[in-house]
Design a protein around this motif. Structure first.
Motif, PDB file in Angstrom:
ATOM      1  N   SER A 162       0.873  -1.177   0.000  1.00 41.64           N
ATOM      2  CA  SER A 162       0.000   0.000   0.000  1.00 41.64           C
ATOM      3  C   SER A 162       0.906   1.222   0.000  1.00 41.64           C
ATOM      4  CB  SER A 162      -0.923   0.005   1.226  1.00 41.64           C
ATOM      5  OG  SER A 162      -0.167   0.022   2.423  1.00 41.64           O
ATOM      6  N   VAL A 163       0.289   2.404  -0.085  1.00 43.55           N
ATOM      7  CA  VAL A 163       1.071   3.641  -0.118  1.00 43.55           C
ATOM      8  C   VAL A 163       1.514   4.009   1.290  1.00 43.55           C
ATOM      9  CG1 VAL A 163       1.064   6.075  -0.746  1.00 43.55           C
ATOM     10  CG2 VAL A 163      -0.208   4.425  -2.134  1.00 43.55           C
ATOM     11  N   GLY A 164       2.802   4.163   1.475  1.00 45.57           N
ATOM     12  CA  GLY A 164       3.356   4.615   2.749  1.00 45.57           C
ATOM     13  C   GLY A 164       4.027   5.960   2.553  1.00 45.57           C
ATOM     14  N   HIS A 165       5.347   5.976   2.716  1.00 49.81           N
ATOM     15  CA  HIS A 165       6.096   7.205   2.460  1.00 49.81           C
ATOM     16  C   HIS A 165       7.495   6.832   1.997  1.00 49.81           C
ATOM     17  CE1 HIS A 165       7.053  11.436   2.653  1.00 49.81           C
ATOM     18  NE2 HIS A 165       8.184  11.126   3.274  1.00 49.81           N
ATOM     19  N   VAL A 188      15.658   1.571   1.756  1.00 45.23           N
ATOM     20  CA  VAL A 188      15.523   0.641   2.883  1.00 45.23           C
ATOM     21  C   VAL A 188      14.115   0.062   2.925  1.00 45.23           C
ATOM     22  CG1 VAL A 188      17.253   1.847   4.270  1.00 45.23           C
ATOM     23  CG2 VAL A 188      14.831   2.474   4.476  1.00 45.23           C
ATOM     24  N   ASP A 189      13.975  -1.007   3.685  1.00 44.83           N
ATOM     25  CA  ASP A 189      12.670  -1.598   3.970  1.00 44.83           C
ATOM     26  C   ASP A 189      12.342  -1.244   5.409  1.00 44.83           C
ATOM     27  OD1 ASP A 189      10.403  -3.076   4.401  1.00 44.83           O
ATOM     28  OD2 ASP A 189      11.293  -5.022   3.959  1.00 44.83           O
ATOM     29  N   GLU A 190      11.390  -0.323   5.606  1.00 43.39           N
ATOM     30  CA  GLU A 190      11.072   0.174   6.945  1.00 43.39           C
ATOM     31  C   GLU A 190       9.593   0.013   7.218  1.00 43.39           C
ATOM     32  OE1 GLU A 190      11.460   0.612  10.162  1.00 43.39           O
ATOM     33  OE2 GLU A 190      13.236   1.817   9.659  1.00 43.39           O
ATOM     34  N   SER A 191       9.249  -0.869   8.123  1.00 47.06           N
ATOM     35  CA  SER A 191       7.845  -1.098   8.456  1.00 47.06           C
ATOM     36  C   SER A 191       7.475  -0.560   9.831  1.00 47.06           C
ATOM     37  CB  SER A 191       7.529  -2.600   8.411  1.00 47.06           C
ATOM     38  OG  SER A 191       8.365  -3.320   9.311  1.00 47.06           O
ATOM     39  N   ASP A 218      15.118  10.429  14.570  1.00 43.19           N
ATOM     40  CA  ASP A 218      15.916   9.214  14.435  1.00 43.19           C
ATOM     41  C   ASP A 218      15.261   8.158  13.548  1.00 43.19           C
ATOM     42  OD1 ASP A 218      13.864   8.776  16.206  1.00 43.19           O
ATOM     43  OD2 ASP A 218      15.042   7.618  17.644  1.00 43.19           O
ATOM     44  N   SER A 219      14.148   8.515  12.888  1.00 40.01           N
ATOM     45  CA  SER A 219      13.532   7.568  11.955  1.00 40.01           C
ATOM     46  C   SER A 219      14.236   7.654  10.602  1.00 40.01           C
ATOM     47  CB  SER A 219      12.042   7.877  11.776  1.00 40.01           C
ATOM     48  OG  SER A 219      11.850   9.045  10.995  1.00 40.01           O
ATOM     49  N   THR A 220      14.016   6.639   9.768  1.00 35.58           N
ATOM     50  CA  THR A 220      14.624   6.643   8.430  1.00 35.58           C
ATOM     51  C   THR A 220      13.925   7.617   7.492  1.00 35.58           C
ATOM     52  OG1 THR A 220      13.173   4.860   7.653  1.00 35.58           O
ATOM     53  CG2 THR A 220      15.285   4.222   8.671  1.00 35.58           C
ATOM     54  N   GLY A 221      12.725   8.086   7.859  1.00 35.49           N
ATOM     55  CA  GLY A 221      11.938   8.924   6.966  1.00 35.49           C
ATOM     56  C   GLY A 221      11.196   8.114   5.925  1.00 35.49           C
ATOM     57  N   VAL A 222      11.204   6.799   6.092  1.00 38.79           N
ATOM     58  CA  VAL A 222      10.572   5.883   5.135  1.00 38.79           C
ATOM     59  C   VAL A 222       9.517   5.060   5.855  1.00 38.79           C
ATOM     60  CG1 VAL A 222      10.979   3.886   3.625  1.00 38.79           C
ATOM     61  CG2 VAL A 222      12.660   5.734   3.724  1.00 38.79           C
ATOM     62  N   LEU A 223       8.423   4.772   5.169  1.00 39.08           N
ATOM     63  CA  LEU A 223       7.437   3.819   5.665  1.00 39.08           C
ATOM     64  C   LEU A 223       7.038   2.929   4.495  1.00 39.08           C
ATOM     65  CD1 LEU A 223       5.689   2.755   7.939  1.00 39.08           C
ATOM     66  CD2 LEU A 223       3.931   4.423   7.317  1.00 39.08           C
TER      67      LEU A 223
END
Length: 272
Positions: A162-165, A188-191, A218-223
């Motif tokens: 689905s759409v994350g970020h 990256v793969d960030e869940s 401190d997050s990757t900025g990715v979802l």
């Protein structure tokens, strides 16, 4: 009617008048300038939304579609902890949408569609659209990915279909639209929920609740699973979204809107 270009900003004034007289529908892409992890550019959202709109205009023979480039910045305070993000205040964003609607309608266009490419804009658009409708200034809006929900689920292959970020979806689109802007080595793969990286999942959304996400420092900025992105997936998603938008424009062009004002800002004076 055939125009030199479907881009409002690049036309001359008499050409705008001619498009209006030909029954053109005005489509306004909205997005953001904000962090998209370490692998995607800051203009991912506005580039994607604008590209879908331009492609829809190319696909539509009737009605004529004018794409008005208005704003590269959206409502993105939840990304401000990551460098590069620009954001408007909520009231500023809504005021811009209102001013654009009023400007376009002043020139005689009655059908206006805002095509959103940034999740943070969705709630403000929902609110201002309802407000404008009660003021006799109807507009239509959509987030372009909502036009292809089934295709997103069937085409994506990563951990989050689905759409994350800055996810598999957005990475695929950019690999199709502007491949030289994507740094595949940083994907990256960030869940994990970006507002609490200690969690392994998102129990708030799973409960059917809403909690405005803040992408912590401190997050990757990715979802999502950016590593699973591909140009072929991006091409399929992009072309389908553009075709669906062209279909939506045709529906809007054929729909009669109510322009009666039912809400007024001023409070009438009444004797108690």
């Amino acid at each position: 009617m055939k125009l030199r270009t479907n881009i409002w900003n690049e036309l001359r004034s008499p050409e705008i008048a001619g498009a209006r007289d030909a029954g053109a529908v005005v489509v306004v892409p909205l997005g953001a300038t904000e962090q998209h992890g370490s692998h995607l550019p800051l203009d991912t959202d506005i580039l994607s939304a604008t590209s879908v709109c331009v492609r829809a205009a190319e696909l539509s023979e009737e009605p004529l579609i004018l794409v008005a480039r208005v704003l590269d910045v959206g409502f993105s305070p939840h990304h401000m902890l990551h460098p590069g993000t620009l954001s408007l205040r909520l009231e500023t964003f809504c005021a811009v949408v209102r001013d654009v609607v009023q400007s376009v309608r002043t020139h005689g266009f009655e059908k206006i569609i805002f095509v959103n490419g940034h999740g943070g804009n969705a709630a403000p658009l929902y609110s201002i659209a309802h407000q404008l409708a009660t003021e006799g200034l109807p507009m239509v809006y959509c987030s372009y990915w909502d036009l292809i929900k089934a295709e997103i689920e069937s085409i994506l292959e990563g951990s989050r279909r689905s759409v994350g970020h800055a996810c598999e979806f957005e990475t695929s689109l950019l690999m199709h639209l502007r491949p030289d802007s994507v740094d595949r080595g940083s994907a990256v793969d960030e869940s994990r929920p970006p507002w609490n990286p200690k969690l392994l999942r998102d129990p708030v959304s799973e409960a059917g609740a809403v909690f405005p996400p803040v992408f912590t420092r401190d997050s990757t900025g990715v979802l999502g699973d950016a590593r699973s992105g591909s140009a072929d997936k991006g091409r399929q998603l992009f072309e389908t979204a553009a075709a669906r938008l062209a279909e939506l424009v045709k529906i809007v062009a054929e729909t009669e809107f109510m322009h009666e004002r039912v809400w007024r800002d001023e409070v009438p004076n009444r004797e108690c």
